[in-house]
Design a protein around this motif. Sequence first.
Motif, PDB file in Angstrom:
ATOM      1  N   GLN A 390       1.224  -1.192   0.199  1.00 41.20           N
ATOM      2  CA  GLN A 390      -0.004  -0.169  -0.023  1.00 41.20           C
ATOM      3  C   GLN A 390       1.132   1.746  -0.443  1.00 41.20           C
ATOM      4  N   ASN A 394       1.303   3.945  -3.118  1.00 39.02           N
ATOM      5  CA  ASN A 394       1.094   5.539  -2.680  1.00 39.02           C
ATOM      6  C   ASN A 394       1.907   6.665  -3.115  1.00 39.02           C
ATOM      7  N   PHE A 463       3.049   8.719   2.558  1.00 39.02           N
ATOM      8  CA  PHE A 463       2.425   8.514   1.619  1.00 39.02           C
ATOM      9  C   PHE A 463       1.572   8.009   2.028  1.00 39.02           C
ATOM     10  N   THR A 464       0.047   8.597   2.180  1.00 42.99           N
ATOM     11  CA  THR A 464      -0.699   8.403   2.737  1.00 42.99           C
ATOM     12  C   THR A 464      -2.081   8.236   2.118  1.00 42.99           C
ATOM     13  N   VAL A 465      -1.765   8.658   0.980  1.00 45.16           N
ATOM     14  CA  VAL A 465      -2.473   8.727  -0.004  1.00 45.16           C
ATOM     15  C   VAL A 465      -2.757   8.227  -1.491  1.00 45.16           C
ATOM     16  N   GLY A 466      -3.001   7.944  -2.310  1.00 45.52           N
ATOM     17  CA  GLY A 466      -2.725   7.035  -3.764  1.00 45.52           C
ATOM     18  C   GLY A 466      -3.721   7.140  -5.045  1.00 45.52           C
ATOM     19  N   ALA A 470      -4.214  11.250  -4.449  1.00 45.11           N
ATOM     20  CA  ALA A 470      -2.912  12.049  -4.402  1.00 45.11           C
ATOM     21  C   ALA A 470      -2.744  12.781  -5.592  1.00 45.11           C
TER      22      ALA A 470
END
Length: 500
Positions: A390, A394, A463-466, A470
């Motif tokens: 994950q 991300n 790197f918490t959203v993708g 993002a």
Amino acid sequence: MAQWTSAMGAAQLARLLNSQQDRPAGPGTRRPPAYRALADGVRLLVLEGRVPVAARLPAERELALALSVSRTTVAAAYEALRSEGFLESRRGAGSWTAVPAGNPIPARGLEPLPPEALGSVIDLGCASLPAPEPWLTRAVQGALEELPPYAHTHGDYPAGLPALRAMIAERYTARGIPTMPEQIMVTTGAMGAIDAICHLFAGRGERIAVESPSYANILQLMREAGARLVPVAMAEGLSGWDMDRWRQVLREAAPRIAYVVADFHNPTGALADDDQRRRLVDAARSAGTVLVADETMSELWLDDDFAGMPRPVCGFDPAGSTVITVGSASKAFWAGMRIGWVRAAPDVIRSLVAARAYADLGTPVLEQLAVNWLFSTGGWEQAVQLRRAQARENRDALVAALRRSLPSWEFAVPQGGLTLWVRAGGLSGSRLAEAGERTGVRVPSGPRFGVDGAFEGYVRLPFTVGGAVAEEAAVRLAAAARLVETGATGGAEAPRTFVA
């Protein structure tokens, strides 16, 4: 004013200034006068944390010789820095770096937004991912099955549940670091561990050496404990520690504690190599400094072709006489699982446990049982593999989105961890953070990760959203950057609710 004064030699400052010449100038940029270029170079080094605040600069004649310029040029540069608040001087005492009064130390940490605010704001403030299901649910169910025998006791385990202490010790032994359960204390997250260590070893007014930049919440914890923080600049790029600086600080400042994140450093993502780890342990041992190694990111390597982790810092001090290691389930598994641990010599563990009677008494039993279930069943490894996949997805999405929307922003892509350390194209990180609140993206500014106002030109992006989120985050950051560039102070379009 910084809390420890170091000396910056002429040759060392000249090397740092010359390294800036590799940075390309913008199109149409006119070459400034020599004194102005020198003043701007020193100012940038201070703001980026590569020259600490309160560092004593070389005498004008010495720096002129090192740079092969006239003494008049250096004198004019120093005068410009004084007028701008980046240098203070006293006759007979020399000159030392400073930051203007408008660059205060950030007073807050990195607290998460409440869930109800997340519909309209993309939160890049905290480096934390959602729980890796189904492993959280399975771990809690397994913990409930193991709970009845513990429910018949008082429930206070100041050192941690014996089963979990033994399991953590076994995991260190499997990594090649023989460890007994008596060398382990379970804590309420890594923050609880470091808070206990600071209270035991560093009373108010004690010096603590920290990487510069470093993790914002730990810096704030240490400030509130009354520590005198001594910043040590990271090496250029993502190459780990600058050992010459570390040796100098440990020798001259004699800090009681040194706090380091050798494994995918927060915020830069740097990974220290074996040689740096060994040399730092040796330097700390010689100085009588307790070296606190935070390895909460140690299992978060992301690249498929990753060559493997270096030896743990405690591997160069297996008895734990110099190195105290801090670990946690919060980054590798889930921030809501507030389980951390300390590995140290048995006498240090006994002292930490004894002091705990006046703090939090112990760590919640159910959460300890859940982590123990993960460790003992193999669920931990499978959950961490999911977490790596994950975070890698991300990271790659965020990097691609930034390169499309903000091509002038500079960063190196780390091999692991959860954060990207970004030089924001010459813009103020603090103003970007303020503008981001209006464009619907929340980012922490660089000075939160420094001591005394350094890193104004940076932001940290986790790197918490993708995916599409993002992409939208980068679009909103670009809108914030335009507000800063134009000097706009209001009137920004309200962000639309974003649904992934």
